[in-house]
Enzyme design. Structure first.
Site, PDB file in Angstrom:
ATOM      1  N   CYS A  79      51.556  63.958 137.496  1.00 23.37           N
ATOM      2  CA  CYS A  79      51.912  62.547 137.651  1.00 23.37           C
ATOM      3  C   CYS A  79      52.142  61.946 136.270  1.00 23.37           C
ATOM      4  CB  CYS A  79      50.776  61.806 138.376  1.00 23.37           C
ATOM      5  SG  CYS A  79      51.022  60.022 138.465  1.00 23.37           S
ATOM      6  N   CYS A  82      49.134  59.186 135.516  1.00 22.33           N
ATOM      7  CA  CYS A  82      47.717  59.518 135.293  1.00 22.33           C
ATOM      8  C   CYS A  82      47.476  60.990 134.953  1.00 22.33           C
ATOM      9  CB  CYS A  82      46.890  59.119 136.507  1.00 22.33           C
ATOM     10  SG  CYS A  82      47.176  60.164 137.966  1.00 22.33           S
ATOM     11  N   CYS A 128      50.756  59.582 144.408  1.00 20.84           N
ATOM     12  CA  CYS A 128      49.693  60.250 143.668  1.00 20.84           C
ATOM     13  C   CYS A 128      48.368  59.715 144.205  1.00 20.84           C
ATOM     14  CB  CYS A 128      49.827  59.949 142.181  1.00 20.84           C
ATOM     15  SG  CYS A 128      48.409  60.532 141.203  1.00 20.84           S
ATOM     16  N   CYS A 131      46.319  57.546 141.298  1.00 15.36           N
ATOM     17  CA  CYS A 131      46.736  56.231 140.782  1.00 15.36           C
ATOM     18  C   CYS A 131      47.690  55.472 141.701  1.00 15.36           C
ATOM     19  CB  CYS A 131      47.364  56.380 139.403  1.00 15.36           C
ATOM     20  SG  CYS A 131      48.977  57.207 139.428  1.00 15.36           S
ATOM     21  N   CYS A 151      60.391  65.987 148.098  1.00 11.92           N
ATOM     22  CA  CYS A 151      61.548  65.579 147.308  1.00 11.92           C
ATOM     23  C   CYS A 151      61.081  64.512 146.320  1.00 11.92           C
ATOM     24  CB  CYS A 151      62.615  65.038 148.256  1.00 11.92           C
ATOM     25  SG  CYS A 151      64.195  64.736 147.488  1.00 11.92           S
TER      26      CYS A 151
END
Length: 164
Positions: A79, A82, A128, A131, A151
């Site tokens: 991510c 984070c 995510c 976060c 995707c």
């Protein structure tokens, strides 16, 4: 003709408002506690404008424009907000969509799946789990063994190349 376009535009906006308000009432995230929480100003400080628009405002980068849709190096995709590890290059495949696609997350708890009825479509948004960053969507037209296609927006990811 202008009147028809204005009416159609109004109907589309009304549909978005209704779908957003319905999402808030039965929001599956209302009991989820994100480990990383920042103010909008803090996110804007650490993200580029495009990263902020995609990850915090649920936008989508243009197809075939991201850094990772044609990346074939071995490593881990994290991510961008984070740094939580999300996807392994071993599960990446060429979907022909213009976005990086994977058939499996590193761990089932790394991402959250949320219904997304925006723009008159019924899809599953992926976030995510640490976060709440918008990453993209998951579809059921992927390859074996899962049949899934995660995707993703390249701009929502950081890539850590294998050291070997």
């Amino acid at each position: 003709m202008k009147t028809i376009l204005v009416i159609l535009g109004f109907i589309c906006v009304l549909g978005l408002v209704i779908s957003r308000s319905q999402r808030k009432e039965d929001d599956p995230l209302k009991n989820h506690k994100f480990a990383v929480v920042k103010t909008e100003a803090e996110w804007r400080k650490i993200l580029t404008p495009e990263q902020y628009k995609v990850t915090r405002q649920r936008s989508t980068e243009l197809a075939c424009s991201g850094a990772y849709w044609k990346n074939h190096e071995k490593g881990i995709y994290k991510c961008v907000c984070c740094k939580l590890p999300l996807f392994d290059s071993k599960t990446k495949f060429e979907s022909g969509t213009g976005w990086p696609s994977f058939y499996k997350a590193i761990h089932k708890d790394a991402i959250l799946e949320v219904p997304d009825d925006s723009f008159g479509m019924s899809r599953t948004e992926i976030l995510c789990s640490r976060c709440g960053a918008h990453l993209g969507h998951v579809f059921d037209d992927g390859p074996r063994p899962t049949g899934l296609r995660y995707c993703l927006n390249s701009v929502a990811l950081d890539f850590e190349k294998d050291a070997k």
